[in-house]
Design a protein around this motif. Sequence first.
Motif, PDB file in Angstrom:
ATOM      1  N   TRP A 273      86.540 -11.050  37.279  1.00  0.00           N
ATOM      2  CA  TRP A 273      86.556 -11.962  36.126  1.00  0.00           C
ATOM      3  C   TRP A 273      87.157 -13.313  36.494  1.00  0.00           C
ATOM      4  O   TRP A 273      86.701 -14.355  36.032  1.00  0.00           O
ATOM      5  CB  TRP A 273      87.313 -11.325  34.962  1.00  0.00           C
ATOM      6  CG  TRP A 273      86.490 -10.266  34.287  1.00  0.00           C
ATOM      7  CD1 TRP A 273      86.566  -8.925  34.472  1.00  0.00           C
ATOM      8  CD2 TRP A 273      85.413 -10.483  33.356  1.00  0.00           C
ATOM      9  NE1 TRP A 273      85.614  -8.275  33.713  1.00  0.00           N
ATOM     10  CE2 TRP A 273      84.889  -9.201  33.016  1.00  0.00           C
ATOM     11  CE3 TRP A 273      84.853 -11.610  32.767  1.00  0.00           C
ATOM     12  CZ2 TRP A 273      83.836  -9.024  32.123  1.00  0.00           C
ATOM     13  CZ3 TRP A 273      83.794 -11.450  31.878  1.00  0.00           C
ATOM     14  CH2 TRP A 273      83.298 -10.170  31.555  1.00  0.00           C
TER      15      TRP A 273
ATOM     16  N   ARG B   3      84.527 -15.412  38.270  1.00  0.00           N
ATOM     17  CA  ARG B   3      83.519 -16.042  37.406  1.00  0.00           C
ATOM     18  C   ARG B   3      83.942 -17.472  37.056  1.00  0.00           C
ATOM     19  O   ARG B   3      83.128 -18.398  37.068  1.00  0.00           O
ATOM     20  CB  ARG B   3      83.337 -15.227  36.131  1.00  0.00           C
ATOM     21  CG  ARG B   3      82.719 -13.843  36.346  1.00  0.00           C
ATOM     22  CD  ARG B   3      82.579 -13.100  35.042  1.00  0.00           C
ATOM     23  NE  ARG B   3      81.528 -13.696  34.205  1.00  0.00           N
ATOM     24  CZ  ARG B   3      81.355 -13.392  32.923  1.00  0.00           C
ATOM     25  NH1 ARG B   3      82.173 -12.544  32.316  1.00  0.00           N
ATOM     26  NH2 ARG B   3      80.374 -13.949  32.238  1.00  0.00           N
ATOM     27  N   LYS B   4      85.220 -17.653  36.754  1.00  0.00           N
ATOM     28  CA  LYS B   4      85.731 -18.986  36.419  1.00  0.00           C
ATOM     29  C   LYS B   4      85.724 -19.903  37.652  1.00  0.00           C
ATOM     30  O   LYS B   4      85.416 -21.089  37.557  1.00  0.00           O
ATOM     31  CB  LYS B   4      87.155 -18.872  35.863  1.00  0.00           C
ATOM     32  CG  LYS B   4      87.237 -18.133  34.537  1.00  0.00           C
ATOM     33  CD  LYS B   4      88.688 -18.025  34.064  1.00  0.00           C
ATOM     34  CE  LYS B   4      88.771 -17.251  32.750  1.00  0.00           C
ATOM     35  NZ  LYS B   4      90.175 -17.095  32.296  1.00  0.00           N
TER      36      LYS B   4
ATOM     37  N   LYS C 135      82.200 -21.134  38.345  1.00  0.00           N
ATOM     38  CA  LYS C 135      81.797 -22.169  37.387  1.00  0.00           C
ATOM     39  C   LYS C 135      82.466 -23.500  37.721  1.00  0.00           C
ATOM     40  O   LYS C 135      81.827 -24.565  37.701  1.00  0.00           O
ATOM     41  CB  LYS C 135      82.166 -21.736  35.964  1.00  0.00           C
ATOM     42  CG  LYS C 135      81.655 -22.676  34.898  1.00  0.00           C
ATOM     43  CD  LYS C 135      81.950 -22.131  33.496  1.00  0.00           C
ATOM     44  CE  LYS C 135      81.416 -23.082  32.422  1.00  0.00           C
ATOM     45  NZ  LYS C 135      81.676 -22.559  31.054  1.00  0.00           N
TER      46      LYS C 135
ATOM     47  N   GLY D 167      81.793 -10.466  41.067  1.00  0.00           N
ATOM     48  CA  GLY D 167      81.668 -11.651  40.241  1.00  0.00           C
ATOM     49  C   GLY D 167      80.307 -12.313  40.412  1.00  0.00           C
ATOM     50  O   GLY D 167      79.704 -12.781  39.438  1.00  0.00           O
TER      51      GLY D 167
ATOM     52  N   CYS E  61      77.524 -12.933  37.487  1.00  0.00           N
ATOM     53  CA  CYS E  61      77.060 -14.292  37.193  1.00  0.00           C
ATOM     54  C   CYS E  61      75.625 -14.536  37.646  1.00  0.00           C
ATOM     55  O   CYS E  61      75.105 -15.651  37.491  1.00  0.00           O
ATOM     56  CB  CYS E  61      77.976 -15.312  37.872  1.00  0.00           C
ATOM     57  SG  CYS E  61      79.665 -15.321  37.266  1.00  0.00           S
TER      58      CYS E  61
END
Length: 352
Positions: A81, A84-85, A88, A109, A113
């Motif tokens: 998780w 994922r950030k 991005k 991840g 995604c």
Amino acid sequence: MFAITGGGTGGHLAIAKALAEEITLQGHKAIYIGSNIGQDKIWFEHSPLFEQRYFLDSTGVVNKKGIDKIFAINKQIKAAWVCRKIFKKHQVKCVISVGGFSAGGASMGAILCQIPLFIHEQNAVKGKLNEILTPFAKAIFGSFQNSSKNFIHTSYPVRQEFFSHSRVRTEIKHLLFLGGSQGAKAINDFAIQIAQEILNRGIKITHQCGTRDYERTKHAYEMLGILDKIDLFAFDNHLVARLASADICIARAGASSLWEMSANGVIGVFIPYPYAAKDHQYYNALAFTQEGLGILMRESQIDTQKVYEFLEFLQQDGNLAQKSQLLIDKITPNGAKEIIQHITSLVPCFSH
């Protein structure tokens, strides 16, 4: 932007470094995602190869049991998780896993995604994480044979200096024992056992015995009265010159060591680490020895006579030169370049 993930041990991290160097050479950028344990920080915490480096709270799952396994899985899920950030933020277009538990979070991840995931499998036997991730990967790269449908064979990413010092061996004048940075007691004991006979045959000995076993090994050579005839050292970060001067090497069978020896033209006597995951060192060495490129002995079945016979075989009828040339022909430079070129051709944003 590329994301490279994985590590834990030097073998995985050496691949990560080679790929990062090639990404930079091709004019792209990369970030690194590893773990806050293992060797990841030692290698990359201040590395200029990466735009940013992340060391997450993750740990291995495979060898855990009971509640420890549940905690380890939970850490990997949390890491996924977090990744994922990260993806991005950096607009990551693909993720390359080099294996090891450090790769778990970013690899999962990438799947979440829907970012293309690529895997480099360094060994002849797939690691557990790579085995799980294979169906989700866009491609798997490796230098040993692999039956996966999405497998692409490439040369192993070996540093150029091993090729630069490559030569065809024609006679055995120098034997190198490699026990690794931590030492391999079985290899050290074997070296002590056969050293006098090797010296009697007019063969020079260099012996890396590891820091933990240095004093014991040194004392053993002193008791034999041959310490002054042995180039004994604990560890050397720059082994290229020592390998280049050797004509035969007795060592473990980690993938990086095998392919570095191949690039340099050094034939090996392989004594694989008996506790390696899935016995992968044994199968790494087997892939070479089945082609006649070295001999393989289990740690529990070390045979001095077998080694003496192998030395005698190599010294007959140009056998050593033939085997040395076959090793050199087995690998080509620029393995990392092959991998990155394949990736950029498979990911649309790089190929246009």
